[in-house]
Enzyme design. Structure first.
Site: not given
Length: 248
Positions: A13, A17-19, A143, A156
């Protein structure tokens, strides 16, 4: 042991974003970077161009992490190119919002498949090379909801709680092999995953956070990079939550 600049990091991923921030952070150190994605071809190429600008060796590759067959092909391709990862960042994941009463079985299965099965398959396929080398870093992007839980995000939260348990257990299993396993569990990060929140919702969330703001992807990437360093070899089995003091 290889020098850091000779190592390869695979970020699942990794297109946005974060990736993407993690990929750029590793590239800034001159490491080999593999950017995995599923459908975000152009975003992956954009991230790759940014990594190439740092002088890194970069490869983009598409695979559905829910499919062992596709991941085996990905592994074989990386092996052919001499880019089996020394560092695996299990970052790919999808969010799920809504009351548990409204979650249907197909949604449950899909989120579980991406967030948990995908992590399991990637780890199982790439850790043997780390074990053979006697060195490796597995870093799972979890998370804060994996430990604190979130109303209207039961599905989630469940996947991230599972990721945390996976991290702790596998860390003990792989410790004798010189492979560390840790999880980074951010609070609210300012990425497109926040796209469903309007300005009022965002402001209310910011007020709950002692630092008064959301994290930036680069801040999460810096922690992931730290855990990937050879000098971080005594840190394993940890769930580290950069959340601005929101949850302790």
């Amino acid at each position: 042991m290889k020098k850091l600049r000779e190592m390869t990091a695979l970020i699942t991923g990794g297109s946005r974003g974060i990736g993407a921030a993690i990929a750029k952070r590793f590239a800034a150190e001159g490491m080999n970077v593999v950017i995995h994605y599923l459908h975000s071809h152009e975003a992956a190429n954009e991230t790759a161009r940014a990594c190439l600008a740092s002088g890194a060796n970069v490869l983009t590759i598409s695979a559905d992490i829910r499919s062992r067959e596709q991941l085996v092909r990905m592994r074989d391709k990386l092996e052919e190119k001499g880019m089996l990862p020394d560092i695996l960042v299990n970052n790919a994941g999808i969010a799920a919002y809504g009351m548990l009463a409204d979650v249907d079985e197909s949604e449950w299965d899909d989120v579980m498949a991406v967030n948990l099965k995908g992590m399991f398959l990637c780890t199982q396929l790439f850790m043997p090379a780390m074990i053979r080398r006697g060195y490796g870093r597995i870093i799972n992007v979890s998370s804060v909801w994996g430990t604190a839980g979130a109303s209207c995000e039961v599905l989630y939260s469940t996947t991230k709680g599972g990721m945390n348990a996976f991290t702790k257990a596998l860390a003990k299993e792989l410790a004798p092999s010189g492979v560390t396993v840790n999880a980074v569990a951010p609070g609210v990060v300012d990425t497109d995953m926040m796209g469903g929140f309007d300005e009022r919702d965002r402001a209310a969330l910011e007020q709950e956070i002692p630092l008064g703001r959301f994290a930036q992807p680069d801040e999460i990437a810096s922690l992931v990079y730290f855990l990937a360093l050879p000098e971080s070899s005594y840190i394993t089995g940890q769930i580290i939550s950069p959340n601005g003091g929101w949850h302790t």
